[in-house]
Write a protein that holds these residues in place. Structure first.
Motif, PDB file in Angstrom:
ATOM      1  N   ARG A  57      26.734  58.421  37.249  1.00  0.00           N
ATOM      2  CA  ARG A  57      27.604  57.592  36.259  1.00  0.00           C
ATOM      3  C   ARG A  57      28.807  57.058  36.744  1.00  0.00           C
ATOM      4  NH1 ARG A  57      28.503  61.350  31.716  1.00  0.00           N
ATOM      5  NH2 ARG A  57      28.235  62.812  33.277  1.00  0.00           N
ATOM      6  N   PRO A  58      29.258  55.878  36.153  1.00  0.00           N
ATOM      7  CA  PRO A  58      30.607  55.379  36.769  1.00  0.00           C
ATOM      8  C   PRO A  58      31.558  56.156  36.613  1.00  0.00           C
ATOM      9  CG  PRO A  58      29.857  54.165  34.901  1.00  0.00           C
ATOM     10  CD  PRO A  58      28.745  55.057  35.303  1.00  0.00           C
ATOM     11  N   PRO A  59      32.811  55.992  37.511  1.00  0.00           N
ATOM     12  CA  PRO A  59      34.092  56.417  37.252  1.00  0.00           C
ATOM     13  C   PRO A  59      34.576  56.140  35.718  1.00  0.00           C
ATOM     14  CG  PRO A  59      33.926  55.652  39.432  1.00  0.00           C
ATOM     15  CD  PRO A  59      32.824  55.178  38.775  1.00  0.00           C
ATOM     16  N   GLY A  60      35.597  57.030  35.278  1.00  0.00           N
ATOM     17  CA  GLY A  60      36.038  56.585  33.895  1.00  0.00           C
ATOM     18  C   GLY A  60      37.257  55.746  33.883  1.00  0.00           C
ATOM     19  N   LEU A  61      37.913  55.216  35.069  1.00  0.00           N
ATOM     20  CA  LEU A  61      39.122  54.570  34.741  1.00  0.00           C
ATOM     21  C   LEU A  61      39.109  53.075  34.077  1.00  0.00           C
ATOM     22  CD1 LEU A  61      42.070  54.518  35.730  1.00  0.00           C
ATOM     23  CD2 LEU A  61      41.238  53.416  37.514  1.00  0.00           C
ATOM     24  N   ARG A  62      37.942  52.652  34.296  1.00  0.00           N
ATOM     25  CA  ARG A  62      38.079  51.120  33.764  1.00  0.00           C
ATOM     26  C   ARG A  62      37.906  51.313  32.218  1.00  0.00           C
ATOM     27  NH1 ARG A  62      33.020  46.563  34.164  1.00  0.00           N
ATOM     28  NH2 ARG A  62      33.803  45.530  32.204  1.00  0.00           N
ATOM     29  N   ARG A  63      36.983  52.403  31.614  1.00  0.00           N
ATOM     30  CA  ARG A  63      36.871  52.848  30.429  1.00  0.00           C
ATOM     31  C   ARG A  63      38.557  53.319  29.576  1.00  0.00           C
ATOM     32  NH1 ARG A  63      35.336  51.278  25.509  1.00  0.00           N
ATOM     33  NH2 ARG A  63      34.921  52.974  24.032  1.00  0.00           N
ATOM     34  N   ALA A  64      39.131  54.061  30.416  1.00  0.00           N
ATOM     35  CA  ALA A  64      40.416  54.449  29.923  1.00  0.00           C
ATOM     36  C   ALA A  64      41.284  53.119  29.502  1.00  0.00           C
ATOM     37  CB  ALA A  64      41.055  55.217  30.883  1.00  0.00           C
ATOM     38  N   ASP A  76      47.812  53.353  40.092  1.00  0.00           N
ATOM     39  CA  ASP A  76      47.637  54.705  40.298  1.00  0.00           C
ATOM     40  C   ASP A  76      48.151  55.057  41.703  1.00  0.00           C
ATOM     41  OD1 ASP A  76      46.842  57.630  40.016  1.00  0.00           O
ATOM     42  OD2 ASP A  76      45.399  57.050  41.296  1.00  0.00           O
ATOM     43  N   ALA A  77      47.434  54.238  42.695  1.00  0.00           N
ATOM     44  CA  ALA A  77      47.683  54.052  44.188  1.00  0.00           C
ATOM     45  C   ALA A  77      47.742  55.212  44.842  1.00  0.00           C
ATOM     46  CB  ALA A  77      48.931  53.511  44.236  1.00  0.00           C
ATOM     47  N   ALA A  78      46.249  55.860  44.738  1.00  0.00           N
ATOM     48  CA  ALA A  78      45.917  57.003  45.376  1.00  0.00           C
ATOM     49  C   ALA A  78      46.050  57.164  47.005  1.00  0.00           C
ATOM     50  CB  ALA A  78      44.487  57.511  45.210  1.00  0.00           C
ATOM     51  N   ALA A  79      45.719  55.882  47.843  1.00  0.00           N
ATOM     52  CA  ALA A  79      45.695  55.624  49.192  1.00  0.00           C
ATOM     53  C   ALA A  79      44.581  56.789  49.691  1.00  0.00           C
ATOM     54  CB  ALA A  79      47.228  56.054  49.807  1.00  0.00           C
ATOM     55  N   VAL A  80      43.604  56.820  48.943  1.00  0.00           N
ATOM     56  CA  VAL A  80      42.366  57.499  49.491  1.00  0.00           C
ATOM     57  C   VAL A  80      41.452  56.442  49.261  1.00  0.00           C
ATOM     58  CG1 VAL A  80      40.613  59.195  49.121  1.00  0.00           C
ATOM     59  CG2 VAL A  80      42.866  59.961  48.629  1.00  0.00           C
ATOM     60  N   PRO A  81      40.582  55.774  50.276  1.00  0.00           N
ATOM     61  CA  PRO A  81      39.882  54.625  50.395  1.00  0.00           C
ATOM     62  C   PRO A  81      38.926  54.727  49.243  1.00  0.00           C
ATOM     63  CG  PRO A  81      40.221  55.302  52.524  1.00  0.00           C
ATOM     64  CD  PRO A  81      40.776  56.472  51.648  1.00  0.00           C
ATOM     65  N   GLU A  82      38.274  55.625  48.899  1.00  0.00           N
ATOM     66  CA  GLU A  82      37.096  55.600  47.817  1.00  0.00           C
ATOM     67  C   GLU A  82      37.946  55.508  46.385  1.00  0.00           C
ATOM     68  OE1 GLU A  82      33.693  55.753  45.563  1.00  0.00           O
ATOM     69  OE2 GLU A  82      34.145  55.176  47.364  1.00  0.00           O
ATOM     70  N   LEU A  83      39.082  56.169  46.199  1.00  0.00           N
ATOM     71  CA  LEU A  83      39.743  56.111  44.950  1.00  0.00           C
ATOM     72  C   LEU A  83      40.410  54.754  44.911  1.00  0.00           C
ATOM     73  CD1 LEU A  83      41.295  59.889  44.499  1.00  0.00           C
ATOM     74  CD2 LEU A  83      39.442  58.686  43.427  1.00  0.00           C
ATOM     75  N   ASP A  84      41.138  54.202  46.118  1.00  0.00           N
ATOM     76  CA  ASP A  84      41.574  52.763  46.091  1.00  0.00           C
ATOM     77  C   ASP A  84      40.564  51.926  45.421  1.00  0.00           C
ATOM     78  OD1 ASP A  84      43.852  53.945  46.384  1.00  0.00           O
ATOM     79  OD2 ASP A  84      43.924  52.962  48.596  1.00  0.00           O
ATOM     80  N   ARG A  85      39.129  51.933  46.236  1.00  0.00           N
ATOM     81  CA  ARG A  85      38.130  51.168  45.634  1.00  0.00           C
ATOM     82  C   ARG A  85      37.857  51.170  44.004  1.00  0.00           C
ATOM     83  NH1 ARG A  85      33.039  51.523  44.595  1.00  0.00           N
ATOM     84  NH2 ARG A  85      32.968  53.729  44.942  1.00  0.00           N
ATOM     85  N   VAL A  86      37.633  52.320  43.854  1.00  0.00           N
ATOM     86  CA  VAL A  86      37.389  52.582  42.455  1.00  0.00           C
ATOM     87  C   VAL A  86      38.511  51.877  41.518  1.00  0.00           C
ATOM     88  CG1 VAL A  86      37.258  54.269  40.340  1.00  0.00           C
ATOM     89  CG2 VAL A  86      36.065  54.609  42.505  1.00  0.00           C
ATOM     90  N   GLU A  87      39.835  51.980  41.692  1.00  0.00           N
ATOM     91  CA  GLU A  87      40.762  51.390  41.052  1.00  0.00           C
ATOM     92  C   GLU A  87      40.750  49.867  41.110  1.00  0.00           C
ATOM     93  OE1 GLU A  87      45.652  51.776  39.988  1.00  0.00           O
ATOM     94  OE2 GLU A  87      44.716  52.723  41.931  1.00  0.00           O
ATOM     95  N   ALA A  88      40.719  49.322  42.221  1.00  0.00           N
ATOM     96  CA  ALA A  88      40.665  47.872  42.412  1.00  0.00           C
ATOM     97  C   ALA A  88      39.216  47.295  41.813  1.00  0.00           C
ATOM     98  CB  ALA A  88      40.400  47.786  43.906  1.00  0.00           C
ATOM     99  N   GLU A  89      38.150  48.438  41.725  1.00  0.00           N
ATOM    100  CA  GLU A  89      37.024  47.608  41.057  1.00  0.00           C
ATOM    101  C   GLU A  89      37.266  47.378  39.535  1.00  0.00           C
ATOM    102  OE1 GLU A  89      33.369  49.752  42.352  1.00  0.00           O
ATOM    103  OE2 GLU A  89      33.336  48.812  44.417  1.00  0.00           O
ATOM    104  N   ALA A  90      37.895  48.402  39.148  1.00  0.00           N
ATOM    105  CA  ALA A  90      38.190  48.589  37.643  1.00  0.00           C
ATOM    106  C   ALA A  90      39.046  47.325  37.365  1.00  0.00           C
ATOM    107  CB  ALA A  90      38.594  49.747  37.328  1.00  0.00           C
ATOM    108  N   LEU A  91      39.930  47.179  38.108  1.00  0.00           N
ATOM    109  CA  LEU A  91      40.935  45.959  37.831  1.00  0.00           C
ATOM    110  C   LEU A  91      40.281  44.704  37.901  1.00  0.00           C
ATOM    111  CD1 LEU A  91      44.160  47.354  39.502  1.00  0.00           C
ATOM    112  CD2 LEU A  91      43.493  47.358  37.046  1.00  0.00           C
ATOM    113  N   GLY A  92      39.347  44.428  39.117  1.00  0.00           N
ATOM    114  CA  GLY A  92      38.845  43.446  39.186  1.00  0.00           C
ATOM    115  C   GLY A  92      37.710  43.047  37.944  1.00  0.00           C
ATOM    116  N   ALA A  93      37.005  44.068  37.653  1.00  0.00           N
ATOM    117  CA  ALA A  93      36.057  43.842  36.364  1.00  0.00           C
ATOM    118  C   ALA A  93      36.816  43.352  35.072  1.00  0.00           C
ATOM    119  CB  ALA A  93      35.563  45.021  36.280  1.00  0.00           C
ATOM    120  N   LEU A  94      38.025  43.980  34.918  1.00  0.00           N
ATOM    121  CA  LEU A  94      38.868  43.646  33.641  1.00  0.00           C
ATOM    122  C   LEU A  94      39.420  42.265  33.825  1.00  0.00           C
ATOM    123  CD1 LEU A  94      39.946  47.198  32.950  1.00  0.00           C
ATOM    124  CD2 LEU A  94      38.429  45.843  31.357  1.00  0.00           C
ATOM    125  N   PHE A  95      40.253  41.949  35.027  1.00  0.00           N
ATOM    126  CA  PHE A  95      40.977  40.879  34.940  1.00  0.00           C
ATOM    127  C   PHE A  95      40.566  39.740  35.996  1.00  0.00           C
ATOM    128  CE2 PHE A  95      43.724  44.772  34.485  1.00  0.00           C
ATOM    129  CZ  PHE A  95      44.366  44.259  33.047  1.00  0.00           C
TER     130      PHE A  95
END
Length: 406
Positions: free
Chosen positions: A271-278, A299-318
């Motif tokens: 299942r996908p991460p929950g950031l986009r839904r939040a 949030d800017a975790a500076a962990v590559p996988e977490l940065d990817r998740v955040e960037a993908e959520a923002l890209g999907a929304l904006f």
């Protein structure tokens, strides 16, 4: 609208600036608050950098009787609350005590106080352990001490969800305002720059081991290698808008307009991460869509996988590079429960001054598709900001703040 929650006071203590305007000036100038740890000898540890607050002397701000009872984080929080009340033009003694509450966030509690008492226990014996240890280490101690100091006897509590807790606390404060509380002191301050706290943070395996203060914490960068911890945060006076108007509040920074939270599914679930839904929940709560957001505080975790998740959520929304994104915490380190309240303070100041603060040190990797602001501040027309925060273990929170200026 009755129960609309607005911010009327801000109190800030950060590694790159002590006090609201000092922090904001330093942030707009890109001043780095990250450096070599000085609060203890970190030579033998794999991570040796932190965002430390300089120039804070508790004795200059607090009565002597409080000092033996309190951890460093609580002293900073008490002073931050004093500053927030002064900024809001509030004398707590002039308001009904049950009309004022305190809801803060905490990620670790008073680690340094606890470490000192454990040292006393093992080196000298139980009779040398302070009776204040019973509460000085506790997650809720900041809420309790702020409440006692200011006579705030209304709804109070603490949220413990790592960095996400800083937004969760504001949301809980808004709930109490909607139920009839006039104002709530809210936000968060953390300070765990001691050996015991340091070992606990290292156990999360997300700390940067770089010794270069300019390149140790670089979210959305190809060389991202984890975050740098810091101490401090922000306290905010969240107030019923009608109450603020009746008392003639000297300023209203803006409205806490929307909030959403989710929890990530277990690893391997598919299942996908929950950031986009939040974010979607927060936007819906604020009654706006992605096109109504003018800037994102990441949030800017500076962990590559977490940065990817955040960037993908923002890209999907904006959409790709669809909204300016900033992470001023690159100048302070991640302050755990204090990080999101500090970002909220920065967001309200950005709305006030119509400028987006920079992201220092980072060279954004094009694969993330973000319009990352930095290293210089960017003038912009701003009315609405989105603030994101995640906590270790799967917490996701998002908040929408909006200018109330005509």
């Amino acid at each position: 609208m009755k129960g609309r929650a607005v911010v009327t006071g801000l109190g800030v203590a950060a590694p790159n600036g002590l006090g609201l305007e000092a922090y904001w000036r330093a942030t707009l100038k890109g001043r780095n608050g990250i450096g070599r740890l000085t609060r203890f000898d970190a030579t033998g540890y794999p991570a040796r950098l932190a965002g430390e607050i300089d120039g804070f002397t508790a004795e200059d701000h607090l009565p002597g009787r409080l000092l033996p009872q309190t951890d460093r984080m609580t002293r900073i929080a008490l002073v931050g609350a004093d500053w927030a009340l002064a900024d809001a033009g509030i004398d707590p003694g002039e308001l009904p005590e049950f009309a004022m509450g305190v809801i803060t966030a905490s990620a670790s509690g008073g680690f340094e106080f606890g470490q000192n008492e454990l040292r006393a226990l093992w080196s000298r014996g139980g009779q040398y352990v302070s009776a204040y240890q019973s509460f000085a280490w506790f997650y809720a101690v900041n809420s309790g001490q702020i409440s006692i100091r200011n006579g705030m006897r209304g709804p109070s509590g603490v949220l413990v969800s790592d960095q996400a807790g800083g937004l969760d606390a504001l949301a809980q404060a808004r709930r109490q305002i909607r139920k009839g509380t006039s104002l709530v002191m809210t936000g968060g301050v953390d300070a765990s720059l001691c050996p015991w706290g340091w070992v606990a943070q290292l156990a999360g395996d997300r700390l940067s081991t770089s010794d270069d203060p300019e390149r140790a914490y670089v979210p959305f960068d190809a060389e991202a290698r984890g975050h740098v911890p810091g101490e401090g945060g922000a306290l905010l006076v969240l107030e019923d808008a009608e109450h603020a108007a009746r008392r003639g509040a000297p300023r209203v920074y803006g409205e806490f307009a929307g909030y959403g939270s989710t929890f990530d599914p277990r690893p391997g679930s598919g299942r996908p991460p929950g950031l986009r839904r939040a974010v979607e929940l927060a936007l819906a709560d604020a009654g706006t869509g992605p096109d109504g957001v003018d800037v994102v505080f990441a949030d800017a975790a500076a962990v590559p996988e977490l940065d990817r998740v955040e960037a993908e959520a923002l890209g999907a929304l904006f959409g790709p590079r669809g909204v300016p994104v900033t992470a001023p915490k690159t100048m302070t380190g991640r302050l755990y429960s204090g990080a999101a309240p500090l970002d909220l303070a920065a967001a309200f100041l950005a709305l006030r001054d119509q400028v987006i603060p920079p992201t220092a040190h980072t060279s954004p990797d094009a694969r993330y598709g973000l319009d990352l602001v930095g290293p210089e501040p960017r003038p912009a027309t701003l009315r609405t900001a989105l603030v994101l925060a995640r906590g270790h273990g799967g917490f996701n929170s998002a908040a929408v703040v909006r200018s109330t200026a005509a």
